[in-house]
Design an enzyme around this catalytic site. Structure first.
Site, PDB file in Angstrom:
ATOM      1  CG  HIS A   1       1.696   6.949  -6.062  1.00 40.39           C
ATOM      2  ND1 HIS A   1       0.642   6.858  -5.972  1.00 40.39           N
ATOM      3  CD2 HIS A   1       1.876   7.177  -7.528  1.00 40.39           C
ATOM      4  CE1 HIS A   1      -0.036   7.269  -7.111  1.00 40.39           C
ATOM      5  NE2 HIS A   1       0.843   7.268  -8.045  1.00 40.39           N
TER       6      HIS A   1
ATOM      7  CG  ASP B   1      -0.167   0.136   2.652  1.00 36.12           C
ATOM      8  OD1 ASP B   1       0.750   0.497   2.594  1.00 36.12           O
ATOM      9  OD2 ASP B   1      -0.994   0.066   3.524  1.00 36.12           O
ATOM     10  CB  CYS B   2       0.331   4.908  -0.401  1.00 36.72           C
ATOM     11  SG  CYS B   2      -0.655   5.431   0.924  1.00 36.72           S
ATOM     12  CB  SER B   3       1.918   4.112   4.678  1.00 36.60           C
ATOM     13  OG  SER B   3       0.930   3.172   5.033  1.00 36.60           O
TER      14      SER B   3
ATOM     15  CG  HIS C   1      -1.834   8.127  -1.733  1.00 38.60           C
ATOM     16  ND1 HIS C   1      -1.817   6.899  -1.824  1.00 38.60           N
ATOM     17  CD2 HIS C   1      -1.014   8.558  -2.952  1.00 38.60           C
ATOM     18  CE1 HIS C   1      -1.046   6.230  -2.963  1.00 38.60           C
ATOM     19  NE2 HIS C   1      -0.804   7.375  -3.692  1.00 38.60           N
TER      20      HIS C   1
END
Length: 158
Positions: free
Chosen positions: A128, A63-65, A116
């Site tokens: 990303h 996921d993004c993080s 995000h």
């Protein structure tokens, strides 16, 4: 209400309210020796890796993080797992002072609950892990969607 329906509803609410900012445990990769490239080199090497909710590795997807945390961990920099916590790491940077490797944050539809994050490339773009069905990719900050949802940036110690 069936168990399957309840689980699906709970999963949907978790993803909606948490954006890509939640964790299901953590496994940090070993740092790379400094001579093995930059944060951007590492981020670019992951282009094409599938998005996966709560994903934290190239093998399972990101996921993004999770993507941002994994990339920086490979360079010996520990970042929090949640996007909202990553926003507080480092120091704020004005948009006009962005440098390669800075974290850029977006609040789609103006909702801070769905933050995000990506990694600025130094040339007006960022890398990303976008959303379900997507893959790690590079996009431009001036694209209408990203320009309208840009929220903040920070520079982590490196």
């Amino acid at each position: 209400m069936s168990v399957v329906y309840r689980f699906a509803a709970l999963l949907f609410l978790s993803l909606t309210l948490g954006g890509c900012a939640f964790s299901v445990g953590s496994r940090e990769p070993a740092p790379l020796p400094p001579a093995q490239g930059s944060v951007l080199d590492t981020a670019r090497s992951l282009i094409g890796t599938p998005y996966r909710a709560a994903g934290q590795s190239p093998e399972q997807g990101f996921d993004c993080s999770g993507f941002v945390q994994w990339v920086y961990a490979r360079h010996g920099i520990r970042l929090p797992r949640r996007t909202a916590d990553q926003l507080l790491a480092g120091r704020p940077v004005p948009k006009e002072e962005l440098q390669a490797g800075d974290l850029v944050f977006f609040a789609p539809a103006g909702k801070l609950s769905g933050l995000h994050v990506g990694i600025f490339d130094g040339h007006g773009g960022f890398i990303h892990s976008p959303s379900p069905g997507g893959r790690v990719r590079e996009e431009h900050l001036l694209a209408p969607y990203w320009r309208s949802s840009y929220y903040a940036a920070n520079r982590v110690a490196r």
